[in-house]
Design a protein around this motif. Structure first.
Motif, mmCIF file in Angstrom:
data_model
loop_
_atom_site.group_PDB
_atom_site.id
_atom_site.type_symbol
_atom_site.label_atom_id
_atom_site.label_comp_id
_atom_site.label_asym_id
_atom_site.label_seq_id
_atom_site.Cartn_x
_atom_site.Cartn_y
_atom_site.Cartn_z
ATOM 1 N N ARG A 25 78.512 -8.855 -78.104
ATOM 2 C CA ARG A 25 77.706 -8.800 -79.324
ATOM 3 C C ARG A 25 76.413 -9.587 -79.145
ATOM 4 N N THR A 26 75.341 -9.071 -79.732
ATOM 5 C CA THR A 26 74.042 -9.748 -79.723
ATOM 6 C C THR A 26 73.486 -9.687 -81.134
ATOM 7 N N VAL A 27 73.304 -10.865 -81.738
ATOM 8 C CA VAL A 27 72.869 -10.942 -83.131
ATOM 9 C C VAL A 27 71.720 -11.947 -83.248
ATOM 10 N N ILE A 28 70.614 -11.507 -83.830
ATOM 11 C CA ILE A 28 69.457 -12.371 -84.076
ATOM 12 C C ILE A 28 69.650 -13.074 -85.414
ATOM 13 N N ILE A 29 69.390 -14.392 -85.439
ATOM 14 C CA ILE A 29 69.515 -15.180 -86.665
ATOM 15 C C ILE A 29 68.235 -15.981 -86.863
ATOM 16 N N ASN A 30 67.595 -15.818 -88.002
ATOM 17 C CA ASN A 30 66.388 -16.583 -88.306
ATOM 18 C C ASN A 30 66.511 -17.199 -89.689
ATOM 19 N N VAL A 31 66.381 -18.521 -89.756
ATOM 20 C CA VAL A 31 66.436 -19.234 -91.025
ATOM 21 C C VAL A 31 65.187 -20.108 -91.145
ATOM 22 N N LEU A 32 64.417 -19.885 -92.198
ATOM 23 C CA LEU A 32 63.223 -20.676 -92.476
ATOM 24 C C LEU A 32 63.373 -21.319 -93.850
ATOM 25 N N SER A 33 62.877 -22.549 -94.010
ATOM 26 C CA SER A 33 62.998 -23.216 -95.303
ATOM 27 C C SER A 33 61.818 -24.143 -95.546
ATOM 28 N N GLU A 34 61.542 -24.388 -96.811
ATOM 29 C CA GLU A 34 60.485 -25.328 -97.192
ATOM 30 C C GLU A 34 60.854 -25.968 -98.524
ATOM 31 N N GLY A 35 60.319 -27.143 -98.763
ATOM 32 C CA GLY A 35 60.589 -27.845 -100.011
ATOM 33 C C GLY A 35 61.990 -28.402 -100.083
ATOM 34 N N CYS A 36 62.531 -28.832 -98.916
ATOM 35 C CA CYS A 36 63.932 -29.248 -98.834
ATOM 36 C C CYS A 36 64.063 -30.693 -98.373
ATOM 37 N N ASN A 37 65.090 -31.364 -98.868
ATOM 38 C CA ASN A 37 65.511 -32.644 -98.322
ATOM 39 C C ASN A 37 66.083 -32.425 -96.934
ATOM 40 N N ILE A 88 71.607 -25.136 -93.085
ATOM 41 C CA ILE A 88 71.440 -24.336 -91.873
ATOM 42 C C ILE A 88 72.743 -24.303 -91.072
ATOM 43 N N ASN A 89 73.442 -25.443 -90.999
ATOM 44 C CA ASN A 89 74.757 -25.482 -90.352
ATOM 45 C C ASN A 89 75.684 -24.448 -90.981
#
Length: 269
Positions: free
Chosen positions: A236-248, A256-257
């Motif tokens: 299996r090959t899966v792309i994961i992208n997580v972006l965030s702003e305004g966070c502690n 994200i974990n």
């Protein structure tokens, strides 16, 4: 069996409970399925901009415009703060261009990054982003420096970052060799958050393949935390992208974990 629509619902509920703005794009390259949560929202890129910088370097090497073994001397003017070890080493140190790329990716070294940018040129990096199809992302500035006249900001979207990874994984940028080299560098990443809850399965025999590998790049500045990459698990090959702003910071990293855990649960079935 968890399907991608169910995964999207779980992830939407997760980020709904957290402060800040979140974008998540997951692409299952084997099932040719994907999900997007705010995938086209622009975020300050931080160190994720190092992905197209790296790609530009390998493309120029393919074209004979630079040699990865050429040596570049560390100068006092090159040194900036933030992540990385070069700022603590001796002025005059010579490193190969490939070594600078290695430090830029696996330690997110900002001094190494700026030395790479000086060698490549801003227009070449912008051209790479256009060629890959990162149409809603931009590159203008070196890292940890603020130009007197700010032309623009380094910006990305989760959708564009996913396009970058898909293009490289499918061997569609510059050359297959260049794509293989980039994934190899990204697999050596020393800074990861998405994999915190992935199972630690020991390798019992020499030569045995690990249960999973993750080719990735993080990026962070105050109140902004990104983690992006490609999960390889068996076939299996899966792309994961997580972006965030305004966070502690602590809350963002825990989120994200948890997102990584949910995606791994989806992939493992």
């Amino acid at each position: 069996m968890l399907i991608i629509n169910e995964l999207k619902e779980r992830l939407e509920q997760l980020v709904k409970s957290e402060d800040g703005n979140w974008a998540i794009v997951v692409e299952d390259l084997d099932k040719q399925d994907s999900l997007s949560i705010n995938g086209k929202h622009q975020y300050y890129a931080a160190s994720i901009i190092k992905l197209p910088i790296m790609a530009t370097a390998f493309s120029m090497a393919d074209q004979g415009l630079l040699c990865l073994s050429e040596k570049i001397k560390l100068k006092k003017v090159d040194v900036v703060g933030g992540a990385g070890v070069l700022q603590h080493l001796s002025i005059g140190l010579e490193l190969t261009f490939y070594d600078l790329l290695m430090l830029m990716i696996i330690q997110s070294d900002n001094t190494a990054t700026n030395m790479v940018i000086d060698r490549l040129g801003k227009k070449q990096i912008q051209a790479t982003m256009s060629q890959i199809g990162m149409l809603h992302s931009s590159f203008y500035n070196k890292l940890m420096t603020v130009p007197v006249q700010l032309e623009g900001r380094n910006m990305i979207t989760a959708h564009d970052v996913s396009t970058f990874y898909r293009t490289v994984v499918e061997g569609k940028f510059s050359s297959q060799y260049a794509c293989e080299q980039m994934i190899d560098l990204l697999k050596r990443q020393q800074i990861q958050h998405l994999t915190a809850y992935f199972p630690d399965i020991p390798i019992k025999h020499i030569g045995q393949q690990p249960e999973w590998t993750f080719a990735s790049k993080t990026g962070s500045v105050e109140n902004l935390y990104h983690d992006t990459g490609v999960l390889y698990k068996r076939d299996r090959t899966v792309i994961i992208n997580v972006l965030s702003e305004g966070c502690n910071q602590n809350k963002a990293i825990r989120m994200i974990n948890q997102i990584g855990k949910e995606v791994y649960e989806y992939v493992k079935v």
